[in-house]
Design an enzyme around this catalytic site. Structure first.
Site, PDB file in Angstrom:
ATOM      1  N   GLU A 181       1.127  -0.095   1.814  1.00 30.03           N
ATOM      2  CA  GLU A 181       2.295  -0.026   0.925  1.00 30.03           C
ATOM      3  C   GLU A 181       1.864  -0.022  -0.543  1.00 30.03           C
ATOM      4  O   GLU A 181       2.344   0.777  -1.337  1.00 30.03           O
ATOM      5  CB  GLU A 181       3.228  -1.218   1.163  1.00 30.03           C
ATOM      6  CG  GLU A 181       3.900  -1.261   2.520  1.00 30.03           C
ATOM      7  CD  GLU A 181       4.875  -0.117   2.744  1.00 30.03           C
ATOM      8  OE1 GLU A 181       5.206   0.605   1.773  1.00 30.03           O
ATOM      9  OE2 GLU A 181       5.296   0.054   3.901  1.00 30.03           O
TER      10      GLU A 181
ATOM     11  N   ASN B 280       2.137   3.107  -3.223  1.00 31.10           N
ATOM     12  CA  ASN B 280       2.860   2.987  -4.490  1.00 31.10           C
ATOM     13  C   ASN B 280       2.037   3.505  -5.668  1.00 31.10           C
ATOM     14  O   ASN B 280       2.570   4.158  -6.555  1.00 31.10           O
ATOM     15  CB  ASN B 280       3.266   1.534  -4.739  1.00 31.10           C
ATOM     16  CG  ASN B 280       4.512   1.159  -3.960  1.00 31.10           C
ATOM     17  OD1 ASN B 280       5.156   2.024  -3.348  1.00 31.10           O
ATOM     18  ND2 ASN B 280       4.856  -0.113  -3.962  1.00 31.10           N
TER      19      ASN B 280
ATOM     20  N   ARG C 183      12.010   8.099   0.052  1.00 32.97           N
ATOM     21  CA  ARG C 183      11.492   6.730   0.011  1.00 32.97           C
ATOM     22  C   ARG C 183      12.605   5.738   0.294  1.00 32.97           C
ATOM     23  O   ARG C 183      13.740   5.924  -0.107  1.00 32.97           O
ATOM     24  CB  ARG C 183      10.837   6.437  -1.342  1.00 32.97           C
ATOM     25  CG  ARG C 183       9.879   7.529  -1.823  1.00 32.97           C
ATOM     26  CD  ARG C 183       8.538   6.974  -2.212  1.00 32.97           C
ATOM     27  NE  ARG C 183       7.842   6.371  -1.092  1.00 32.97           N
ATOM     28  CZ  ARG C 183       7.039   7.021  -0.269  1.00 32.97           C
ATOM     29  NH1 ARG C 183       6.834   8.295  -0.426  1.00 32.97           N
ATOM     30  NH2 ARG C 183       6.456   6.396   0.722  1.00 32.97           N
TER      31      ARG C 183
HETATM   32  N1  LIG Z   1       2.058   0.882  -8.711  1.00 33.20           N
HETATM   33  C1  LIG Z   1       3.278   1.207  -9.210  1.00 33.20           C
HETATM   34  N2  LIG Z   1       3.374   1.862 -10.389  1.00 33.20           N
HETATM   35  C2  LIG Z   1       4.584   2.188 -10.904  1.00 33.20           C
HETATM   36  N3  LIG Z   1       5.754   1.917 -10.299  1.00 33.20           N
HETATM   37  C3  LIG Z   1       5.727   1.272  -9.117  1.00 33.20           C
HETATM   38  C4  LIG Z   1       4.497   0.888  -8.513  1.00 33.20           C
HETATM   39  N4  LIG Z   1       4.779   0.250  -7.359  1.00 33.20           N
HETATM   40  C5  LIG Z   1       6.113   0.246  -7.243  1.00 33.20           C
HETATM   41  N5  LIG Z   1       6.704   0.847  -8.307  1.00 33.20           N
HETATM   42  C6  LIG Z   1       8.159   0.970  -8.544  1.00 33.20           C
HETATM   43  O1  LIG Z   1       8.822   0.040  -7.710  1.00 33.20           O
HETATM   44  C7  LIG Z   1       9.749   0.694  -6.861  1.00 33.20           C
HETATM   45  C8  LIG Z   1       9.850  -0.025  -5.549  1.00 33.20           C
HETATM   46  O2  LIG Z   1       8.641   0.085  -4.804  1.00 33.20           O
HETATM   47  P1  LIG Z   1       8.696  -0.047  -3.232  1.00 33.20           P
HETATM   48  O3  LIG Z   1       7.348   0.167  -2.681  1.00 33.20           O
HETATM   49  O4  LIG Z   1       9.406  -1.304  -2.882  1.00 33.20           O
HETATM   50  O5  LIG Z   1       9.664   1.140  -2.788  1.00 33.20           O
HETATM   51  P2  LIG Z   1       9.348   2.709  -2.838  1.00 33.20           P
HETATM   52  O6  LIG Z   1       7.909   2.957  -3.020  1.00 33.20           O
HETATM   53  O7  LIG Z   1      10.240   3.322  -3.824  1.00 33.20           O
HETATM   54  O8  LIG Z   1       9.797   3.181  -1.376  1.00 33.20           O
HETATM   55  P3  LIG Z   1       8.943   2.954  -0.020  1.00 33.20           P
HETATM   56  O9  LIG Z   1       7.845   2.003  -0.343  1.00 33.20           O
HETATM   57  O10 LIG Z   1       9.911   2.377   0.949  1.00 33.20           O
HETATM   58  O11 LIG Z   1       8.471   4.284   0.356  1.00 33.20           O
HETATM   59  C9  LIG Z   1       9.267   2.123  -6.779  1.00 33.20           C
HETATM   60  O12 LIG Z   1      10.299   3.035  -6.460  1.00 33.20           O
HETATM   61  C10 LIG Z   1       8.709   2.332  -8.182  1.00 33.20           C
HETATM   62  O13 LIG Z   1       9.730   2.627  -9.087  1.00 33.20           O
HETATM   63 MG   LIG Z   2       6.493   1.986  -1.847  1.00 33.33          MG
END
Ligand SMILES: Nc1ncnc2c1ncn2[C@@H]1O[C@H](COP(=O)(O)OP(=O)(O)OP(=O)(O)O)[C@@H](O)[C@H]1O
Ligand SMILES: [Mg+2]
Ligand SMILES: Nc1ncnc2c1ncn2[C@@H]1O[C@H](COP(=O)(O)OP(=O)(O)OP(=O)(O)O)[C@@H](O)[C@H]1O
Ligand SMILES: [Mg+2]
Lengths: 223, 110, 153, 153
Positions: free
Chosen positions: C48, C52, C106
């Site tokens: 995960e 990200n 996502r």
């Molecule tokens: N390393 C990162 N750099 C920049 N933004 C991030 C990062 N990690 C997370 N985010 C932000 O946090 C939000 C939530 O992350 P999360 O992993 O919970 O959900 P997601 O990636 O959008 O969806 P999923 O993980 O279910 O595919 C992301 O949509 C993004 O906007």
């Molecule tokens: Mg994610």
């Protein structure tokens, strides 16, 4: 300088240690040690016969690659087998052993316990475990498939309908503002900021409120 | 890694997914399914997860995405064959109540 | 406290490296002799965090991702995943289940998954600078036939 | 030539990390879809090089080992194993089969094994500075149903 090896039989007897050293390098690759050693001996004989004493080379410099090469040939048969396939096979075995050991110990076995039972290395086990291998529940498995912890029961159409209604009902139970927030965020795909603008508040407020509502919704749906 | 096999009969389609579903492989799976979906008039898609050995939240996105697409096309999505750990992920996502599930074994519709 | 053992690795934010990161972490965590389920939890959480970085931190280009993993004396495993990408404007909001900036594909579940599979998750981020996610898992709380973990080199 | 993909990792010269190094390299090499034999060869060669760092480069203390692995377009895998240990006085002599400074415990076969398992082995060393071993393997020279290896992230 001319290197003389001496009589064949005796020389080979005296150099079996070299074969052992080479054969050891192939341990744990799925071929019995005796077979590795025999192939290595073949290599040693070949090296003795092929060694050119007049070239001034050290015997081991010539022989070691020949011995290693001869042992390597044993693995050629499986040469086209892809790692992905072999891992799949091992992971099936791991699954089975995991179940047996869980019952035996009354708790989940560790990777080293699984490796020991399968007579493979921990490393191989770890490689073969894919993260989503079926999670075992420690409750004894009854004949009744529904008894397993993580199973999602086969739902009839009525139940499906009921579930959808349940979701709608739960949504109906929300206060109008909360319902609007959820509709905007998750059915109209608005961002928190957009939702905040529409609802005339701040993104931080939306964020806080949203978390509360979601927890509330989830609890209602899951129980 | 991951693999997806598509079977189609009339307006019914089945996608058998296997291997590890992460963001990398989800992209390929999504393309394969969507191409097949759009090529024909499909009103029922069954996704079978029987061979899945790893799935992170990218798999949830994959399911939700197909769910939305089918809804838009006037079709229906059914999930089947999910191993316990995939169920765990779906439960965490809270979508087990929204998406249609058929039991663990494949059905004769495909 | 000083770790008993640690490793650090750096790789490109290409999606093909998601499975590499999982595999490398699993190879490191193996020294703690986890159960299959614990190992699965760790791999999923790392997957995960790495995804990200690939999807959100470097949306348009390929950047560097750094992972550190450390084992502490009481069988605590601490993993950090760091990027030098766009950063997160509001970390609290980002951690909410179903919050996503990633569009229809996502689910917004990444952080929720990390939180539910690990014992502790910390996120530090600065807009335009990057993000560091720290994942902590305590292994073997249960009784366990103890054996020496580390032998002299 | 620029690599298509690469990874770099650093870890302590503890014998427990030999298996980490093998596992991490295996996880990286997996993207080239090697055969069981090819992967076993790569792992064995890496293991030999890492063991040498642990045993010879840092005989008395624990030091750092760095590994890089890179994939090039023609499915060539290049791995380097670097230490900042004691170094090798005479590389050519050290590479001879059965040459060892390790006493009765060691057979002096490490370099011979690397050479026989990889397509090319390079060694650079400086006394008191350290040693770098470069291992090169060409995968899939044979025909092979080609499939795209890398998709955009
Ligand atoms: N390393 C990162 N750099 C920049 N933004 C991030 C990062 N990690 C997370 N985010 C932000 O946090 C939000 C939530 O992350 P999360 O992993 O919970 O959900 P997601 O990636 O959008 O969806 P999923 O993980 O279910 O595919 C992301 O949509 C993004 O906007
Ligand atoms: Mg994610
Ligand atoms: N990284 C290193 N730093 C310092 N010296 C090294 C290093 N690698 C190898 N050497 C030297 O080269 C010699 C030969 O190495 P090689 O791996 O071939 O055999 P070995 O390690 O002695 O025995 P074996 O590998 O069979 O256990 C070693 O004995 C050591 O003197
Ligand atoms: Mg050696």
């Amino acid at each position: 300088m001319v290197v003389t090896l001496g009589p064949r039989e005796e020389f080979i007897q005296n150099n079996l240690g070299l074969v052992h050293s080479c054969a050891t390098r192939f341990r744990g690759r799925g071929i019995e040690y005796d077979d590795l050693f025999s192939a290595g001996c073949m290599g040693l004989v070949k090296a003795y016969d092929g060694f050119d004493e007049t070239r001034g080379l050290c015997f081991s410099t010539y022989a070691v690659p020949v011995i290693l090469g001869e042992i390597k040939k044993l693995f050629r048969d499986g040469g086209t087998l892809k790692v992905s396939r072999s891992i799949k096979e091992l992971s099936l075995k791991i699954n089975a052993v995991r179940e047996v050991l869980s019952k035996q110990y009354g708790q989940e076995p560790t990777v080293s316990q699984i490796a020991e039972r399968l007579e493979v290395s921990v490393e191989q086990v770890v490689q073969a475990i894919n993260a989503a291998m079926p999670t075992l529940s420690l409750t004894p498995i009854s004949d009744d498939e529904q008894g397993r912890e993580f199973d999602i029961p086969i739902e009839s159409h009525e139940e499906e309908l009921a579930d959808k209604l349940a979701l709608r009902e739960v949504l109906q139970e929300l206060a109008p503002d909360d319902r609007q927030l959820i509709l905007l965020r998750f059915f109209k795909n608005q961002t928190q900021s957009q939702t905040a603008r529409i609802m005339n508040t701040t993104q931080v407020q939306i964020s806080r409120r949203e978390r509360k509502i979601l927890l509330q919704l989830r609890n209602k749906l899951i129980t | 890694m991951a693999d997806v096999k598509i079977e189609r009969k009339d307006s019914v389609m089945c996608a058998y997914v296997s291997g590890e579903i992460d963001h990398h492989s989800a992209a390929e799976i999504r393309e394969t399914i969507d191409r097949a979906l759009i090529a024909k008039d499909i009103n029922l898609l069954t996704m079978d997860f029987g061979g899945v050995t790893f799935m992170d939240s990218s798999g949830v996105g994959l399911i939700l995405g197909r769910y939305k697409l089918l809804s838009a096309l006037g079709g229906r999505l059914v999930i089947q064959g999910t191993p316990p750990s995939v169920n765990r992920m779906l439960k965490l996502a809270g979508i087990t109540k929204i998406i249609e599930f058929k039991g663990e074994t494949a059905d004769e519709t495909c | 406290m000083k770790p008993v053992n640690y490793v650090k690795f750096t790789f490109l934010s290409r999606s093909i490296n998601e499975s590499f990161a999982r595999g490398a972490i699993a190879a490191f965590a193996a020294q703690l002799d986890p159960t299959v389920e614990q190992l699965a939890d760790i791999k999923t959480a790392v997957s995960e965090a790495v995804t990200n970085c690939i999807v959100h931190a470097y949306p348009a280009d390929v950047g560097q991702i750094q992972i550190t993993a450390a084992v502490y004396e009481n069988e605590r495993l601490v993993i950090t995943i760091t990027d030098k990408g766009v950063g997160i404007a509001d970390v609290e909001a980002a951690r909410q289940p179903m919050f996503t900036t990633g569009g229809a594909e996502r689910a917004g579940l990444g952080f929720a998954v990390m939180e539910s599979f690990m014992d502790n998750v910390k996120v530090r981020s600065k807009l335009g600078k990057g993000t560091r996610v720290t994942l902590i898992k305590q292994l073997h709380m249960r009784e366990h036939t103890s054996r020496p973990l580390f032998c002299a080199a």
